[in-house]
Structure formats: structure tokens, C-alpha cells
Design a protein around this motif. Structure first.
Motif, PDB file in Angstrom:
ATOM      1  N   ALA A   1      41.839  83.347  42.967  1.00  0.00           N
ATOM      2  CA  ALA A   1      42.066  82.014  41.625  1.00  0.00           C
ATOM      3  C   ALA A   1      43.599  82.255  41.398  1.00  0.00           C
ATOM      4  O   ALA A   1      44.271  81.262  41.546  1.00  0.00           O
ATOM      5  N   TRP A   2      44.517  83.719  41.950  1.00  0.00           N
ATOM      6  CA  TRP A   2      45.818  83.804  42.251  1.00  0.00           C
ATOM      7  C   TRP A   2      46.212  82.700  43.078  1.00  0.00           C
ATOM      8  O   TRP A   2      47.540  82.071  42.903  1.00  0.00           O
ATOM      9  N   LEU A   3      46.076  83.224  44.002  1.00  0.00           N
ATOM     10  CA  LEU A   3      45.946  82.621  45.596  1.00  0.00           C
ATOM     11  C   LEU A   3      46.016  80.842  45.270  1.00  0.00           C
ATOM     12  O   LEU A   3      47.190  79.926  45.638  1.00  0.00           O
ATOM     13  N   ALA A   4      45.146  80.203  44.440  1.00  0.00           N
ATOM     14  CA  ALA A   4      45.256  78.872  44.489  1.00  0.00           C
ATOM     15  C   ALA A   4      46.455  78.096  43.262  1.00  0.00           C
ATOM     16  O   ALA A   4      46.939  77.547  43.294  1.00  0.00           O
ATOM     17  N   GLU A   5      46.258  79.691  42.653  1.00  0.00           N
ATOM     18  CA  GLU A   5      46.780  78.570  41.110  1.00  0.00           C
ATOM     19  C   GLU A   5      48.235  78.882  41.610  1.00  0.00           C
ATOM     20  O   GLU A   5      48.961  77.894  41.173  1.00  0.00           O
ATOM     21  N   SER A   6      48.661  79.543  42.558  1.00  0.00           N
ATOM     22  CA  SER A   6      50.035  79.920  42.919  1.00  0.00           C
ATOM     23  C   SER A   6      50.358  78.165  43.311  1.00  0.00           C
ATOM     24  O   SER A   6      52.015  77.999  43.407  1.00  0.00           O
ATOM     25  N   ARG A   7      50.052  78.270  44.406  1.00  0.00           N
ATOM     26  CA  ARG A   7      49.429  76.959  44.905  1.00  0.00           C
ATOM     27  C   ARG A   7      49.848  75.540  44.301  1.00  0.00           C
ATOM     28  O   ARG A   7      51.274  75.070  44.414  1.00  0.00           O
ATOM     29  N   THR A   8      48.833  75.810  43.266  1.00  0.00           N
ATOM     30  CA  THR A   8      48.543  74.522  42.522  1.00  0.00           C
ATOM     31  C   THR A   8      50.112  74.202  41.739  1.00  0.00           C
ATOM     32  O   THR A   8      50.590  73.098  41.260  1.00  0.00           O
ATOM     33  N   ALA A   9      49.855  75.416  41.182  1.00  0.00           N
ATOM     34  CA  ALA A   9      51.157  74.989  40.167  1.00  0.00           C
ATOM     35  C   ALA A   9      52.375  75.174  40.138  1.00  0.00           C
ATOM     36  O   ALA A   9      52.968  74.143  39.746  1.00  0.00           O
ATOM     37  N   LEU A  10      52.660  75.401  41.385  1.00  0.00           N
ATOM     38  CA  LEU A  10      54.426  75.073  42.112  1.00  0.00           C
ATOM     39  C   LEU A  10      54.025  72.538  42.643  1.00  0.00           C
ATOM     40  O   LEU A  10      55.027  72.412  42.103  1.00  0.00           O
ATOM     41  N   GLN A  11      52.622  72.599  43.323  1.00  0.00           N
ATOM     42  CA  GLN A  11      52.275  71.823  43.300  1.00  0.00           C
ATOM     43  C   GLN A  11      52.373  71.187  41.876  1.00  0.00           C
ATOM     44  O   GLN A  11      53.428  69.476  41.466  1.00  0.00           O
ATOM     45  N   VAL A  12      52.432  70.896  41.090  1.00  0.00           N
ATOM     46  CA  VAL A  12      51.617  70.098  39.756  1.00  0.00           C
ATOM     47  C   VAL A  12      53.753  70.734  39.156  1.00  0.00           C
ATOM     48  O   VAL A  12      53.937  68.993  38.666  1.00  0.00           O
ATOM     49  N   PHE A  13      54.437  71.288  39.042  1.00  0.00           N
ATOM     50  CA  PHE A  13      55.250  71.779  37.681  1.00  0.00           C
ATOM     51  C   PHE A  13      57.375  71.586  39.008  1.00  0.00           C
ATOM     52  O   PHE A  13      57.985  70.892  37.987  1.00  0.00           O
ATOM     53  N   CYS A  14      57.232  71.284  40.265  1.00  0.00           N
ATOM     54  CA  CYS A  14      57.661  71.166  41.093  1.00  0.00           C
ATOM     55  C   CYS A  14      57.684  70.071  41.694  1.00  0.00           C
ATOM     56  O   CYS A  14      58.580  69.595  42.069  1.00  0.00           O
ATOM     57  N   TRP A  15      56.858  68.899  41.899  1.00  0.00           N
ATOM     58  CA  TRP A  15      56.524  67.822  42.024  1.00  0.00           C
ATOM     59  C   TRP A  15      56.206  66.954  41.633  1.00  0.00           C
ATOM     60  O   TRP A  15      56.666  65.725  40.629  1.00  0.00           O
ATOM     61  N   GLN A  16      54.138  66.927  41.172  1.00  0.00           N
ATOM     62  CA  GLN A  16      53.927  66.298  40.205  1.00  0.00           C
ATOM     63  C   GLN A  16      53.821  65.419  38.684  1.00  0.00           C
ATOM     64  O   GLN A  16      54.774  64.516  39.000  1.00  0.00           O
ATOM     65  N   GLN A  17      54.336  66.849  37.994  1.00  0.00           N
ATOM     66  CA  GLN A  17      55.501  66.087  37.151  1.00  0.00           C
ATOM     67  C   GLN A  17      57.003  66.018  36.483  1.00  0.00           C
ATOM     68  O   GLN A  17      57.234  64.734  35.726  1.00  0.00           O
ATOM     69  N   PRO A  18      57.701  66.365  37.242  1.00  0.00           N
ATOM     70  CA  PRO A  18      59.215  65.988  37.025  1.00  0.00           C
ATOM     71  C   PRO A  18      59.182  65.269  38.104  1.00  0.00           C
ATOM     72  O   PRO A  18      60.829  64.024  37.357  1.00  0.00           O
ATOM     73  N   PHE A  19      59.249  64.172  39.753  1.00  0.00           N
ATOM     74  CA  PHE A  19      59.239  63.839  39.510  1.00  0.00           C
ATOM     75  C   PHE A  19      58.126  62.328  39.901  1.00  0.00           C
ATOM     76  O   PHE A  19      58.612  61.294  40.408  1.00  0.00           O
ATOM     77  N   ARG A  20      56.999  62.442  40.060  1.00  0.00           N
ATOM     78  CA  ARG A  20      55.654  61.352  40.110  1.00  0.00           C
ATOM     79  C   ARG A  20      54.955  61.115  39.248  1.00  0.00           C
ATOM     80  O   ARG A  20      54.082  61.448  39.066  1.00  0.00           O
ATOM     81  N   SER A  21      55.625  61.768  37.429  1.00  0.00           N
ATOM     82  CA  SER A  21      55.007  61.402  36.036  1.00  0.00           C
ATOM     83  C   SER A  21      54.741  60.091  36.155  1.00  0.00           C
ATOM     84  O   SER A  21      53.557  59.536  35.353  1.00  0.00           O
ATOM     85  N   SER A  22      55.065  58.845  36.522  1.00  0.00           N
ATOM     86  CA  SER A  22      55.496  57.888  36.327  1.00  0.00           C
ATOM     87  C   SER A  22      55.085  56.847  37.795  1.00  0.00           C
ATOM     88  O   SER A  22      54.773  55.218  37.693  1.00  0.00           O
ATOM     89  N   ALA A  23      54.015  57.472  38.823  1.00  0.00           N
ATOM     90  CA  ALA A  23      53.866  57.378  39.544  1.00  0.00           C
ATOM     91  C   ALA A  23      52.374  56.151  39.814  1.00  0.00           C
ATOM     92  O   ALA A  23      52.100  55.317  40.557  1.00  0.00           O
ATOM     93  N   VAL A  24      51.453  56.721  38.841  1.00  0.00           N
ATOM     94  CA  VAL A  24      50.721  55.824  38.830  1.00  0.00           C
ATOM     95  C   VAL A  24      50.038  55.296  37.845  1.00  0.00           C
ATOM     96  O   VAL A  24      49.872  56.139  36.288  1.00  0.00           O
ATOM     97  N   PRO A  25      50.884  53.883  36.849  1.00  0.00           N
ATOM     98  CA  PRO A  25      50.377  53.948  35.823  1.00  0.00           C
ATOM     99  C   PRO A  25      49.465  53.199  35.161  1.00  0.00           C
ATOM    100  O   PRO A  25      48.041  53.171  35.731  1.00  0.00           O
ATOM    101  N   ASP A  26      49.435  53.766  33.773  1.00  0.00           N
ATOM    102  CA  ASP A  26      48.597  52.751  33.009  1.00  0.00           C
ATOM    103  C   ASP A  26      47.439  51.794  33.677  1.00  0.00           C
ATOM    104  O   ASP A  26      47.676  50.669  34.438  1.00  0.00           O
ATOM    105  N   HIS A  27      46.072  51.483  33.777  1.00  0.00           N
ATOM    106  CA  HIS A  27      45.462  50.740  33.948  1.00  0.00           C
ATOM    107  C   HIS A  27      44.432  49.939  32.941  1.00  0.00           C
ATOM    108  O   HIS A  27      44.060  50.773  32.616  1.00  0.00           O
TER     109      HIS A  27
END
Length: 295
Positions: A74-100
């Protein structure tokens, strides 16, 4: 607001990495690489401390404790996932998929509610899956970011109304972490027939041990046996008016002891060996949750 804050953090981190490497590489490549490694993996140290606390505190929980190997995975997976979410998806891709909100949709719609210090970008894989199935959805941004949980009720209410108007059916609420408490806060004063089901993923339904260190309004509200939690417990009858599905993990590094993420009389489902953020990105969990839209 969260996106801008996290963009700043990522950019400062990149600047620090560049400056450190540029300053040290001519003199000592070893020191330069070591400092870069510390900057890159510093968050993993905090995650390890959280998981150790979770393992220790959950030892006194009625539900069985995770194995050491599950915690390491869990630690290894969470370390990787946290980077993806907090350093890419949320800062730079929060509007990538608009409401439908397709007019006249025959499929049940969804309202997605993120957790503490997150934004709608958290849900991007879910939004793409829902878009592919042509389900109407609204993914909210909970603001003010550090405000009390009750401040999010109006935002959730408006999202439910928008999805219902598009589909003519009560939507399913899918919530991560504190988002599940926001949904319950909405439910306290709402007509329960307006939603079909509420799904929570790693929600501290009875608080979390870590909240004792929280200093924000919502952080204090999530303390185990705190005033806000006791009030929610005393009004738990509202949670029986709507079917709940509660995903929980024995390796949750934020919400622990383990049983605090469950509710009495709910469809409580274990996601074994998963970290708090990683849990929401497990394909099987997502598939089983989206299958509930067909109930």
C-alpha cells in the motif's frame, strides 16, 4: 483555488530541484542526485509514518488488521498515486473532463464529491468512464477549501438538481474521504428520495485518529468522539433513508482505525491492502461502483 495552490507547490518544487542540481552537480554529482532523491521521495516518508500509525492504531480495532506486506504494498502504491493526483491531475487537469449533462439521458446520473484538499480533477478516470457510458455527471469543487463541512451542502444540492434535471432520475452520489461526510451533511436537511444511493470511499464516518492534529474547521470536525461527530452519530437515522455502500481499507493511511470508514446497516465493502488515495483508482472498485448505477 486548490488547483492554483497545487500548481504553485509543483512549480516551486521544480525550481528547487533545478537550483539544487545546478548548484551541486559541478562539485558533487552524488550530493546533487541525493538531494534530488530527497525532494522526489520526501512525501513517501510522511506516507510511511501515516501507515505505521494506521497499523498500530488499528491493532485495537474490531476489524482485522492488515499484514505487514499489505502495508508495504500500500505504501509503494500510495506514494506513486499521490504524485499522479497531487502533482498532475488536480493542479493541471482539473478541467480536462467537463461535466456531462446530455438532455433526455436514459441512464442514471452521478454526482462526484471529492475529499479534503482535493478538487474535481481527482475523479478524471471516473469521469472518462462515465462519459464513455453516456451517464450524466457533475463533479463538484468543494469551496471554501478549509471551511466547515456544512458550507458544502449548497454546492451538493445544486449538483443533484442539475443531474436530476438532465436524467429525470435521482442520481447516485460517489464520494471520497471527507466528501462522504459532506454528502451526509446534505442528507441531514434534505429529501432523501432525491438520491438513489450514496457510495463512500475511505470516508471517516466515525472520524479518524489523524484528525486530532487537524487545525482547520473541517479537520476538527473529523475528530473521533468530537462534538460534530457525536452529533452526526446521534442523527444516524438519516443514513438509513438512503442505501449506502461504504468502501474501506485495512491499509488506509488517513482514515483509521479501519472500522471508522464503515456504517451500521450499510453495504460495507473491504478493499484490502489499499491506501487512502489509491483506493479510488482501483479498476475493480470503480467497476463495481459503476455497476450500482444499474440497480
Amino acid at each position: 483555488m486548490v488547483a492554483h495552490l497545487q500548481q504553485c507547490i509543483v512549480l516551486v518544487w521544480l525550481l528547487a530541484a533545478i537550483m539544487w542540481t545546478s548548484a551541486w552537480w559541478p562539485h558533487s554529482p552524488f550530493v546533487a542526485a541525493g538531494g534530488l532523491l530527497v525532494l522526489s521521495l520526501g512525501h513517501a516518508v510522511f506516507l510511511a509514518l501515516e501507515l505505521m500509525a494506521s497499523y498500530h492504531v488499528s491493532g485495537r480495532d474490531p476489524l482485522s488488521r492488515a499484514t505487514v506486506m499489505q502495508c508495504v504494498r500500500a505504501w509503494l502504491a500510495e506514494s506513486r498515486t499521490a504524485l499522479q493526483v497531487f502533482c498532475w491531475q488536480q493542479p493541471f487537469r482539473s478541467s480536462a473532463v467537463p461535466d456531462h449533462l446530455p438532455e433526455g439521458s436514459r441512464h442514471r446520473g452521478v454526482v462526484l464529491i471529492h475529499g479534503f484538499l482535493c478538487n474535481r480533477g481527482f475523479w478524471n478516470p471516473w469521469l472518462r468512464a462515465l462519459r464513455a457510458r453516456n451517464h450524466a455527471f457533475v463533479a463538484v469543487n468543494l469551496e471554501p477549501v478549509l471551511g466547515p463541512i456544512e458550507r458544502y451542502v449548497q454546492t451538493i444540492d445544486e449538483a443533484i438538481s442539475r443531474v436530476t434535471a438532465a436524467t429525470g432520475q435521482p442520481p447516485v452520489l460517489i464520494c471520497h474521504s471527507m466528501g462522504g461526510l459532506a454528502a451526509r451533511a446534505w442528507l441531514r436537511g434534505a429529501d432523501a428520495t432525491r438520491v438513489h444511493r450514496i457510495v463512500t470511499i475511505g470516508t471517516p464516518h466515525r472520524g479518524t485518529w489523524l484528525a486530532r492534529f487537524g487545525r482547520t474547521a473541517s479537520g476538527r470536525q473529523m475528530r473521533i468522539d468530537g462534538e460534530w461527530m457525536r452529533q452526526m452519530e446521534s442523527e444516524c437515522g438519516s443514513t438509513r433513508q438512503v442505501p449506502f455502500t461504504c468502501w474501506f481499507s485495512n491499509c488506509d493511511n488517513i482514515v483509521f482505525p479501519t472500522s471508522t470508514a464503515t456504517l451500521p446497516d450499510a453495504d460495507n465493502r473491504l478493499a484490502p491492502g489499499r491506501g487512502h488515495v489509491e483506493m479510488a483508482f482501483v479498476p475493480g472498485l470503480r467497476q463495481q461502483t459503476l455497476a450500482l448505477l444499474e440497480d
